[in-house]
Design a protein around this motif. Structure first.
Motif, short mmCIF file in Angstrom:
data_model
loop_
_atom_site.label_atom_id
_atom_site.label_comp_id
_atom_site.label_asym_id
_atom_site.label_seq_id
_atom_site.Cartn_x
_atom_site.Cartn_y
_atom_site.Cartn_z
N ARG A 1 70.77 29.53 66.88
CA ARG A 1 71.77 29.12 65.91
C ARG A 1 71.22 28.13 64.88
N LEU A 2 69.95 27.75 65.02
CA LEU A 2 69.36 26.78 64.11
C LEU A 2 68.61 27.48 62.97
N THR A 3 69.07 27.26 61.75
CA THR A 3 68.38 27.72 60.55
C THR A 3 68.27 26.56 59.58
N LEU A 4 67.05 26.25 59.17
CA LEU A 4 66.79 25.20 58.18
C LEU A 4 66.18 25.82 56.94
N LEU A 5 66.67 25.39 55.79
CA LEU A 5 66.13 25.90 54.54
C LEU A 5 66.13 24.80 53.50
N ARG B 1 63.68 28.42 46.59
CA ARG B 1 64.48 28.37 47.81
C ARG B 1 63.67 28.98 48.94
N LYS B 2 63.56 28.29 50.05
CA LYS B 2 62.70 28.78 51.13
C LYS B 2 63.33 28.50 52.49
N THR B 3 63.18 29.44 53.41
CA THR B 3 63.64 29.27 54.78
C THR B 3 62.48 28.74 55.61
N LEU B 4 62.67 27.61 56.26
CA LEU B 4 61.62 26.98 57.05
C LEU B 4 61.74 27.33 58.53
N ILE B 5 62.96 27.34 59.02
CA ILE B 5 63.23 27.80 60.39
C ILE B 5 64.38 28.79 60.31
N ASP B 6 64.17 30.00 60.78
CA ASP B 6 65.18 31.05 60.69
C ASP B 6 65.63 31.46 62.09
N LYS B 7 66.86 31.12 62.44
CA LYS B 7 67.43 31.46 63.75
C LYS B 7 66.51 31.03 64.89
N GLY B 8 65.99 29.82 64.74
CA GLY B 8 65.14 29.24 65.77
C GLY B 8 63.67 29.54 65.64
N CYS C 1 68.51 21.70 54.06
CA CYS C 1 69.86 22.11 54.47
C CYS C 1 69.81 22.79 55.83
N MET C 2 70.88 22.63 56.58
CA MET C 2 71.06 23.36 57.82
C MET C 2 72.23 24.31 57.64
N SER C 3 72.04 25.56 57.98
CA SER C 3 73.12 26.53 57.81
C SER C 3 74.25 26.19 58.77
N PRO C 4 75.50 26.41 58.36
CA PRO C 4 76.65 26.04 59.19
C PRO C 4 76.80 26.94 60.40
N GLY C 5 77.45 26.39 61.42
CA GLY C 5 77.76 27.18 62.60
C GLY C 5 79.10 27.89 62.43
N SER C 6 79.64 28.36 63.53
CA SER C 6 80.88 29.14 63.46
C SER C 6 82.11 28.36 63.91
N THR C 7 81.91 27.09 64.33
CA THR C 7 83.02 26.29 64.84
C THR C 7 83.14 25.02 64.02
N SER C 8 84.33 24.68 63.60
CA SER C 8 84.54 23.49 62.79
C SER C 8 84.38 22.23 63.63
N THR C 9 84.13 21.12 62.96
CA THR C 9 84.01 19.84 63.66
C THR C 9 85.30 19.51 64.41
N GLN D 1 67.55 15.21 49.87
CA GLN D 1 68.97 15.25 50.25
C GLN D 1 69.10 16.18 51.44
N PHE D 2 69.88 15.74 52.43
CA PHE D 2 70.08 16.54 53.61
C PHE D 2 71.50 17.07 53.63
N GLY D 3 71.66 18.39 53.69
CA GLY D 3 72.98 18.98 53.64
C GLY D 3 73.33 19.70 54.91
N PHE D 4 73.46 18.96 56.00
CA PHE D 4 73.73 19.58 57.29
C PHE D 4 75.22 19.81 57.47
N GLY D 5 75.56 20.84 58.22
CA GLY D 5 76.96 21.13 58.48
C GLY D 5 77.15 21.77 59.84
N LEU D 6 78.36 21.70 60.33
CA LEU D 6 78.69 22.36 61.59
C LEU D 6 79.72 23.44 61.32
#
Length: 377
Positions: A261-265, A286-293, A332-340, A372-377
């Motif tokens: 579930r971890l994707t960093l870009l 724009r670049k993906t650094l970690i894609d789905k782990g 940035c971290m791509s968001p998950g499927s569950t809200s905070t 800038q870090f744009g992480f989300g859940l």
């Protein structure tokens, strides 16, 4: 005047060196600070100068100055540093022309921000007059131009308005510090949200809570994730760290090491820190650094890209008039499927981490060098 300075430096340096790169910076910074309910400081700092890198006899030289009347001295200083430097392994940027359009949005005046700060303090005290309120605003404007002897000329400007609202509540030997912040480039600060978030957190903290011994879930809010993981990944995904073997991911390219579930870009076009090129004149992407782990790649400036035998990724950034080094624009971290909110509701008993001590040093308030870090859940 600015174009003339770049042209003069390149024209005068070209007969003396193998290649040259000129970086011009003009910036203005206006911090406004309220501390313990009162206006503490208001000042404006301006800076203008050039940084010159040259390749002379196959070696890299560097010099910088805020005195734009002594260009020949600057060139000589850069050449002298090249004499004692190691052989250069990379080339300056080539064949790139770009001009980023300026935003038409106008920030509030300092007087308007002072009045806003006083209003926020008053509104916090309407909730609880015992809170010692701190308010910080910072207006930053920056204009950059870069040119090389290999047909590069690029320019872009940034404007950032950052604001934070915090408070300290002391009761006996206990103290509670809470803060909220917002960053804007082409819009007003959301002061109403700053205020409502701060008061909501104080309301949630009014009653002391206890927890039993045992194993319980720990939830990190998006802001806490950015504070804790942002700097960690910025370090281990750096091409410099990879080449120096100081990153645990140095030889892990293509391997799945993290949760799926971890994707960093990195998205350099996102938010007020958006940039079309880095401080070496290399276009950003724009670049993906970690894609789905799975570790997909790293970020590189020009120097470390050559050492890593890869292409530069547009991640050579400077602090002021310093030499460039590898850094991120927007991680940035791509968001998950569950809200905070749903995650909190799912916990019968546990711990929620929203702030960490020392975390404010990595929050994305002002300054492109920190990214800038744009992480989300």
């Amino acid at each position: 005047m600015v174009n003339s300075i770049l042209e003069q430096l390149l024209e005068r340096a070209t007969p003396k060196v193998d290649a040259a790169e000129v970086y011009f910076l003009s910036s203005q910074d206006t911090p406004i600070q309220f501390e313990n309910n009162r206006l503490k400081s208001l000042q404006t700092k301006a800076k203008q100068g050039v940084a010159l890198r040259v390749i002379s006899n196959g070696k890299l030289g560097f010099a910088s100055s805020t005195d734009l009347t002594r260009l020949d001295d600057l060139i000589e200083a850069a050449i002298q540093t090249a004499e004692i430097a190691d052989p250069v392994e990379f080339e300056f940027a080539k064949n790139y022309h770009h001009s980023t359009p300026k935003t038409s949005y106008t920030f509030p005046t300092t007087q308007e921000l002072v009045e806003l700060g006083q209003s926020l303090i008053e509104q916090v005290h309407n909730y609880n007059s015992e809170i010692l309120v701190n308010v910080d605003f910072e207006i930053e404007t920056e204009f950059i131009q870069i040119a090389t002897t290999d047909d590069v000329f690029a320019e872009q400007s940034h404007q950032i308005l950052s604001g934070s609202l915090g408070g300290n509540l002391v009761r006996g030997e206990d103290f509670l510090e809470i803060y909220t912040y917002d960053i804007a480039g082409d819009r007003p600060l959301d002061s109403e949200k700053l205020l409502s978030d701060l008061i909501q957190k104080y309301q949630l903290a009014e009653q002391k809570a206890t927890i039993s011994s045992g194993s319980f879930p720990v939830l990190f809010t998006p802001r806490a994730v950015a504070m804790v993981l942002g700097r960690l990944f910025k370090t281990v995904l750096s091409g410099q760290a990879v080449v120096q073997k100081s990153s645990p991911l140095s030889d892990k390219l293509g391997q799945t090491l993290f949760d799926s579930r971890l994707t960093l870009l990195e998205d350099p076009q996102l938010g007020p820190n958006a940039c079309d090129f880095d401080d070496e004149g290399t276009p950003t992407t724009r670049k993906t650094l970690i894609d789905k782990g799975t570790v997909q790649g790293f970020y590189w400036d020009r120097q470390w890209a050559v050492r890593g035998q890869v292409e530069p990724t547009g991640n050579g950034f400077r602090g002021g008039l310093s030499r460039p080094g590898p850094s991120l624009a927007n991680l940035c971290m791509s968001p998950g499927s569950t809200s905070t909110e749903d995650l909190i509701a799912s916990m019968d008993e546990g711990i929620i981490v929203d702030q960490v001590l020392g975390g404010r040093s990595v929050q994305p308030v002002g300054g492109r060098i920190f990214g800038q870090f744009g992480f989300g859940l």
